[in-house]
Design an enzyme around this catalytic site. Structure first.
Site, mmCIF file in Angstrom:
data_model
loop_
_atom_site.group_PDB
_atom_site.id
_atom_site.type_symbol
_atom_site.label_atom_id
_atom_site.label_comp_id
_atom_site.label_asym_id
_atom_site.label_seq_id
_atom_site.Cartn_x
_atom_site.Cartn_y
_atom_site.Cartn_z
ATOM 1 N N HIS A 97 1.518 9.713 -1.040
ATOM 2 C CA HIS A 97 2.866 9.923 -0.506
ATOM 3 C C HIS A 97 3.761 10.731 -1.438
ATOM 4 O O HIS A 97 4.979 10.733 -1.290
ATOM 5 C CB HIS A 97 3.511 8.573 -0.161
ATOM 6 C CG HIS A 97 2.845 7.889 0.996
ATOM 7 N ND1 HIS A 97 3.074 6.568 1.323
ATOM 8 C CD2 HIS A 97 1.956 8.347 1.911
ATOM 9 C CE1 HIS A 97 2.349 6.253 2.390
ATOM 10 N NE2 HIS A 97 1.663 7.314 2.754
ATOM 11 N N VAL A 128 0.481 -11.193 -1.726
ATOM 12 C CA VAL A 128 1.245 -12.445 -1.663
ATOM 13 C C VAL A 128 1.201 -13.030 -0.252
ATOM 14 O O VAL A 128 1.463 -14.204 -0.043
ATOM 15 C CB VAL A 128 2.719 -12.259 -2.113
ATOM 16 C CG1 VAL A 128 2.801 -12.037 -3.611
ATOM 17 C CG2 VAL A 128 3.387 -11.112 -1.363
#
Length: 249
Positions: free
Chosen positions: A116, A217
């Protein structure tokens, strides 16, 4: 499970890592998708577009200057350094990242593919001029300019990042896909797995018979194809994983 994952890594010849915003969030960098991604009540997807830049380049540059200042205060965390260790051990062949914050390079990663772009690079909107501001030492100069101009032709400079609605750079994407086809393991760290075509990378590894290890997570778009899912912060899990690999080797 940690010991099993370490055994997989220790016996692999060709491992790649695929990282997203989650690895940088642990360095204090706001994620685009999180509630802390807002700037002056704007959502990033309202500003990080070619249309927004055409409409109001100053507003977009102000947003990027704010992000650059925030990122300059951030430091690589133990997850970044653990990937560097795996590279030094000859296990990790490349890091493919969706992040633009330069933290992998700062940590010492040698073979890095930035899908990106990089927030510290600028490019001209008219000519071929490109510049890495850390290398040229012009960060402060760019931050102090209202609208940064190209030193070659005087046209507007823009951040050398991929905006919403823009294609990924074909050279980097092709290289990433090639690495994914050749990899026997991919370590997926802190990515939502929702941004395509980048999110195809773990699928390519899987389709080529490789192993997908996910560290996150929470569950993501990649979790359904993960052979191993290690839940938690990458900054805690990756260093432990490196220790386990060292013990085996």
């Amino acid at each position: 499970m940690m010991a099993e994952v370490a055994r997989v890594l220790a016996s692999s010849k060709n491992v790649i890592a695929f990282t997203g915003a989650g690895i940088s969030a642990e360095s204090g960098i706001p994620t685009f998708r999180g509630k802390d991604g807002l700037w002056k009540k704007y959502r990033p997807e309202e500003l990080a577009t070619p249309e927004a830049f055409e409409r109001n380049p100053k507003l977009v540059w102000d947003f990027y200057k704010w992000r650059i200042k925030k990122i300059l205060k951030a430091k690589p965390n133990p997850a970044h350094y653990a990937l560097v260790e795996l590279e030094k051990m000859g296990i990790l062949k490349a890091v493919i990242t969706q992040n633009v914050d330069d933290l992998h390079r700062e940590a010492g990663t040698k073979n890095l593919i930035e899908l990106h772009g990089n927030i510290f690079r600028v490019r001209c909107t008219s000519c071929e001029f490109r510049e890495h501001l850390k290398e040229s030492g012009r960060i402060d100069e760019i931050l102090s300019e209202d609208l940064p101009k190209c030193p070659k032709c005087g046209s507007l400079l823009r951040p050398d990042v991929v905006w919403f609605g823009e294609p990924l750079p074909s050279k980097e994407l092709n290289e990433a896909f090639k690495l994914a086809k050749e990899a026997d393991v991919v370590i997926v760290v802190g990515t939502s797995g929702l941004v395509y075509p980048a999110a195809y990378i773990p699928y390519i590894v899987k389709d080529s018979g490789g192993v997908v290890i996910e560290i996150n997570v929470q569950k993501s778009g990649i979790t359904p194809i993960a052979d191993f899912f290690l839940r938690g912060k990458a900054g805690e899990i990756l260093p432990k994983l490196v220790q386990e690999v060292r013990r085996i080797l």
